[in-house]
Scaffold this motif. Structure first.
Motif, PDB file in Angstrom:
ATOM      1  N   LYS A 105      24.096   0.795 -25.582  1.00 20.19           N
ATOM      2  CA  LYS A 105      22.904   0.544 -24.765  1.00 20.19           C
ATOM      3  C   LYS A 105      23.079   1.188 -23.397  1.00 20.19           C
ATOM      4  O   LYS A 105      24.174   1.197 -22.831  1.00 20.19           O
ATOM      5  CB  LYS A 105      22.694  -0.966 -24.615  1.00 20.19           C
TER       6      LYS A 105
ATOM      7  N   LYS B 258      12.544  -0.978 -14.199  1.00 22.24           N
ATOM      8  CA  LYS B 258      13.673  -1.078 -15.118  1.00 22.24           C
ATOM      9  C   LYS B 258      13.300  -0.353 -16.405  1.00 22.24           C
ATOM     10  O   LYS B 258      12.192  -0.520 -16.915  1.00 22.24           O
ATOM     11  CB  LYS B 258      14.008  -2.542 -15.425  1.00 22.24           C
TER      12      LYS B 258
ATOM     13  N   GLU C  41       9.565  -1.197 -17.572  1.00 25.39           N
ATOM     14  CA  GLU C  41       8.758  -2.214 -16.890  1.00 25.39           C
ATOM     15  C   GLU C  41       8.767  -1.944 -15.397  1.00 25.39           C
ATOM     16  O   GLU C  41       9.699  -1.327 -14.859  1.00 25.39           O
ATOM     17  CB  GLU C  41       9.290  -3.624 -17.171  1.00 25.39           C
TER      18      GLU C  41
ATOM     19  N   TYR D 248      12.473   0.559 -23.669  1.00 25.55           N
ATOM     20  CA  TYR D 248      11.572  -0.250 -22.853  1.00 25.55           C
ATOM     21  C   TYR D 248      11.424   0.350 -21.459  1.00 25.55           C
ATOM     22  O   TYR D 248      12.264   1.140 -20.997  1.00 25.55           O
ATOM     23  CB  TYR D 248      12.079  -1.685 -22.730  1.00 25.55           C
TER      24      TYR D 248
ATOM     25  N   GLU E 247      20.923   1.256 -19.547  1.00 26.76           N
ATOM     26  CA  GLU E 247      19.836   0.650 -18.784  1.00 26.76           C
ATOM     27  C   GLU E 247      19.866   1.186 -17.355  1.00 26.76           C
ATOM     28  O   GLU E 247      20.934   1.489 -16.810  1.00 26.76           O
ATOM     29  CB  GLU E 247      19.984  -0.872 -18.757  1.00 26.76           C
TER      30      GLU E 247
ATOM     31  N   ASP F   7      18.100   0.540 -13.309  1.00 22.58           N
ATOM     32  CA  ASP F   7      17.297  -0.170 -12.319  1.00 22.58           C
ATOM     33  C   ASP F   7      16.929   0.835 -11.229  1.00 22.58           C
ATOM     34  O   ASP F   7      17.822   1.443 -10.617  1.00 22.58           O
ATOM     35  CB  ASP F   7      18.075  -1.323 -11.688  1.00 22.58           C
TER      36      ASP F   7
ATOM     37  N   ARG G  77      12.358  -5.809 -20.938  1.00 19.76           N
ATOM     38  CA  ARG G  77      13.751  -5.510 -21.288  1.00 19.76           C
ATOM     39  C   ARG G  77      14.301  -6.442 -22.358  1.00 19.76           C
ATOM     40  O   ARG G  77      15.364  -6.179 -22.916  1.00 19.76           O
ATOM     41  CB  ARG G  77      14.628  -5.580 -20.032  1.00 19.76           C
TER      42      ARG G  77
ATOM     43  N   GLY H  65      15.270   1.536 -20.209  1.00 16.20           N
ATOM     44  CA  GLY H  65      16.503   1.715 -20.959  1.00 16.20           C
ATOM     45  C   GLY H  65      16.263   1.865 -22.445  1.00 16.20           C
ATOM     46  O   GLY H  65      15.118   1.845 -22.920  1.00 16.20           O
TER      47      GLY H  65
ATOM     48  N   HIS I 139       7.609  -2.571 -24.585  1.00 15.74           N
ATOM     49  CA  HIS I 139       8.846  -2.701 -25.354  1.00 15.74           C
ATOM     50  C   HIS I 139       8.578  -2.119 -26.736  1.00 15.74           C
ATOM     51  O   HIS I 139       7.706  -2.600 -27.468  1.00 15.74           O
ATOM     52  CB  HIS I 139       9.245  -4.177 -25.450  1.00 15.74           C
TER      53      HIS I 139
END
Length: 843
Positions: free
Chosen positions: A457, A471, A517, A515, A459, A461, A263, A473, A533
């Motif tokens: 942005k 995660k 993860e 990204y 994002e 979770d 991230r 976004g 990323h």
């Protein structure tokens, strides 16, 4: 045949019972109610059918196996009991199943467990843990409020066990509680975030007393400073003596030196994630601090009701006010009409938080900080001669954020922000006379540079189960660069006015980031954080892009011993042009272009982590990092050279850094602190044809220091008195000096006579190693409970044994011992600071 009523048992959350309601036939004897979670069985059957019935029940249990393995999710927010501030990274742990989770950057957590009796333990450093027992039979929301524990409240430098401790996958990162920042002895009584971080392994300071920030051999532009998730481009006040971060406005601080999660991006060497306080929703609360350097005020509380809170912090220095008596004296002594001069800086932090619903929260953050320096002198006799100088530089940042809990496993954060850094420098001179033969004039020169961003942005979770924490976004940034512009104006009697603009044109660029993860477990002993990323940068018709894999692995060797490894690739699309030993506002932010390609780094790290119960947490990490396409000014180039663009003033090269870091930290008890040691090496090479620096040979980086040691101790004598001390040792950094001379013959003076001249010869860059740097600082706090709050007196001593550490090394001449000749010497300029004290009142 006799009818029976009996309980057969329970399958998952489905009760299996027998009753006498009518059902006929072998399979028809079984009735299932999904609504009421029970099975009805009529056993009015013969013995042969009974066998078939048991077989039917066995088949039914197999069919209901999904219900037997059904999971439910516990989610909610973890906050402070007194202020309702969210606790970032708080731990959530189920003891029986040994499954856990951690709160995210907004205090939200999600933990999925199988149906049954659970025992959930919530904990956070400095707070009393809370345990909840209940039978988990459905998705459950539990918002937990933890209470500060006076026994465990000793300030610590620690990390969330879920992320960076022995059992976490994250390495090369540390969480710094704000209480620690205020306890470390401070320069001029001013708590400073960056100076506290300089005491950690792997972080190098700049010159004596300054807030330079060099992480694992990287440059000053390779650090990403985030304030509430938004980049700040300049973090220095007073040329680097102090940082822009006001400790009264900060909630949490996390520094990443390597093993970067997917991230994060945009910089090669480090990420400093600083989060601001949301505001107390229980009561109006504030504090006032007055010191030798500055005055500060902080106010927080509910705005209308508990759903809306605010937090405002302001800080201002008063050099300009304190200097006025001296200026009045100089004005009188020199018979001048006017002398005005001054310097000050200020910071203003503000944040409003509003809870729209149980699932939605809205945040509006604002930061503004500036340095202002001015000189205005005027002489008035038969004519008026006036000279003016004005410097202004600083940051402006605005953030609008929306949090939404989409469901008990999925959390969304949407952000829009604007950030701007600008530097303006002006010089003017005017002459006015009543004499008709005199030439009146009014001239001015301005220099401007800066950068501004608009960004959006989003994002997410996602916690599908305790073994995965996902995660993902995306982000878009619109950059506008103002590299450097000179504006010259002149109005002269009888002449055509001059008004011209010289410099680089604005550069417009767009940056896209995406990204993903996952932090997941592999059996009981192994855990991994793996992600990708992706970033792309469009500028001047050129499109650059980069796919950067990130991976961190943890292996538990023992219950309190783990081995970790990490590998990361980072790309950076902006540069900072600087050729000064200290951070100055004339440093230029510039983007990659058609000619200047993005910087890229590869970093590998390996570490071992050990927890010695009730004594210390220890870690040893080794790292190796390469850096490609880094830039530096060519020899003799500066921002003042307006004949060429900035691309012609720089050379492109590469660098590498490697080292070993050791950290032992004590986090509980009346005495806390840490010991850190770093062995490191950092080198550079610029050997492109036509752009060579140091003749294309390898040379040490400016702040290459072989050894660094820091010792920090904080001791609470009582509730009224606490002591702190730090000792720092660093190998001297590098300087470029002419250590050899040659004789130039055949020069001619004004009268036509010849003479010889000794000229310095520099054999390579950074060829001189300064003397070692070390100092000891100490501080003491006296607390007293008053009617309206707590009053604290702070006394800090900087460089207590008066060590003359080198600030600058300059070549000079002095008489030899026989007094008949001159000899070349190197002279050291040092900054020696006395004792300073700071008084503050909190209410």
């Amino acid at each position: 045949m006799k009818k029976l009523i009996f309980l057969l048992g329970e399958v998952g959350n489905v009760h299996v019972i027998a009753n006498r309601k009518s059902c006929y036939g072998v399979f028809r004897n079984i009735c299932y109610s999904a609504k009421n979670n029970y099975l009805c069985i009529d056993n009015t059957i013969n013995i042969d059918d009974m066998k078939k019935l048991y077989l039917s029940i066995l088949i039914l249990m197999c069919c209901l196996s999904p219900a037997a393995a059904q999971n439910y999710t516990i989610s909610g927010y973890i906050t402070d009991e007194n202020s309702s501030e969210t606790l970032i990274g708080a731990s959530v742990f189920e003891a029986g199943l040994k499954k856990g989770a951690a709160g995210n950057s907004f205090g939200f957590y999600s933990l999925t467990l199988p149906r049954g009796t659970v025992e959930i333990r919530y904990s956070y450093v400095g707070y009393a843990p809370k345990t909840v027992h209940f039978f988990l039979s459905k998705d459950t929301i539990i918002n937990v409020r933890l209470k500060e524990n006076n026994v465990l409240q000793e300030v610590t430098v620690t990390a969330s066990p879920q992320e960076t401790g022995v059992k976490g996958t994250q390495m090369s990162a540390i969480h710094v509680p704000v209480a620690q920042l205020k306890a470390v002895p401070s320069l001029l009584g001013e708590s400073d975030l960056i100076k506290a971080l300089q005491l950690l392994p792997g972080v190098q300071s700049g010159t004596e007393g300054f807030t330079g920030f060099y992480v694992r051999g990287g440059g000053p532009d390779e650090n990403l400073f985030l304030l509430d998730g938004v980049p700040l481009y300049d973090i220095n006040h007073l040329g680097g003596f102090f940082s822009v971060f006001n400790a009264d406005a900060i909630k949490s601080v996390t520094l990443y030196k390597g093993g970067f999660p997917a991230r994060f991006g945009s910089r090669l060497s480090s990420v400093l994630d600083v989060r601001m306080n949301d505001g107390n929703n229980k009561k109006l609360h504030g504090n006032v601090s007055v010191g030798l350097l500055s005055a500060k005020v902080n106010l927080e509380g509910p705005l209308f009701d508990e759903k809306t809170t605010f937090n405002v912090s302001a800080r201002r220095t008063y050099y300009d006010i304190l200097a006025q008596p001296i200026l009045w004296y100089l004005q009188a002594q020199n018979d001048m009409k006017k002398i005005k001069a001054g310097y000050y800086f200020y910071d203003l932090n503000a944040k409003i938080s509003h809870r729209l619903s149980d699932r939605d929260r809205l945040f509006l953050s604002f930061y503004m900080g500036d340095d202002v320096m001015s000189v205005d002198t005027e002489e008035s006799y038969a004519e008026t001669n006036r000279v003016q100088t004005n410097w202004n530089w600083g940051n402006l940042l605005t953030v609008l954020r929306w949090n939404r809990v989409l469901n008990n496993k999925l959390f969304m954060n949407a952000t829009a922000h604007f950030t701007r850094y600008r530097f303006d420098m002006g010089f003017g001179r005017s002459f006015q006379s009543n004499d008709p033969n005199s030439e009146n004039y009014d001239t001015s020169i301005e220099y401007k540079s800066g950068i501004q961003d608009f960004s959006g942005k989003i994002e997410f979770d996602y916690a599908p189960d305790p073994n995965h924490d996902v995660k993902f976004g995306a982000n878009y940034i619109n950059h506008t660069f103002h590299p450097s512009v000179f504006v010259a104006k002149e109005h002269k009697s009888g002449a055509v006015p001059l008004d011209t603009v010289i410099g680089d044109k604005d550069v417009f660029a767009g940056e896209v980031v995406a990204y993903a993860e996952d932090n997941f477990s592999i059996g009981q002993r192994f855990k991994m954080n793996a992600g990708l990323h992706y970033s792309a940068f469009s500028v001047q018709g050129k499109f650059y892009h980069s796919l950067q894999p990130r991976v961190s692995v943890r292996a538990m060797l023992l219950e309190n011993l783990s081995l970790k490894a990490a590998y990361t690739i980072m790309s950076q699309y902006i540069h900072l042009l600087s050729n000064n030993q200290i951070s100055l506002p004339t440093d230029l932010w510039v983007p990659v272009t058609k000619r200047i390609v993005p910087m890229k780094s590869h970093q590998a790290a390996l570490g071992i982590f050990y927890t010695l119960k009730d004594i210390a947490d220890c870690s040893v990490e080794g790292y190796y990092k390469t850096m490609d396409n880094i830039i530096e000014y060519k020899d003799g180039a500066t921002f003042l050279n307006i004949n060429t663009g900035w691309e012609d003033k720089v050379s492109v090269g590469r660098g590498w850094a490697y080292g070993v870091e050791f950290l032992a930290q004590k986090t509980v008890g009346k005495t806390t602190g840490w010991i850190g040691y770093t062995w490191a090496k950092s080198e550079r090479q610029f050997d492109r044809p036509g752009e060579e620096l140091n003749f294309g040979r390898v040379f040490p980086a400016k702040y290459d220091r072989r050894h660094s040691i820091s010792v920090v101790a904080i001791h609470r004598i009582s509730e009224k008195i606490d002591l702190s001390g730090t000792w720092v040792y660093n190998t001297g950094d590098c300087a470029t000096l002419g250590l050899q001379e040659y004789v130039s013959i055949g020069n001619y003076d004004y009268y036509g006579g010849s003479y010889t001249e000794n000229l310095s010869y520099i054999d390579q860059r950074n060829n001189y190693r300064k003397p070692a740097y070390h100092r000891f600082d100490a501080g003491i706090n006296f607390h007293k409970q008053k009617k309206h709050g707590t009053r604290t007196w702070n006394i800090s001593v900087y460089n207590i044994y008066n060590r003359s550490n080198p600030f600058l090394i300059l070549p000079d001449e002095e008489y030899s011992n026989d007094g008949n000749s001159w000899k070349k010497v190197l002279k050291q300029i040092s900054i020696i600071l006395p004792v300073f004290e700071n008084a503050q009142s909190q209410r």
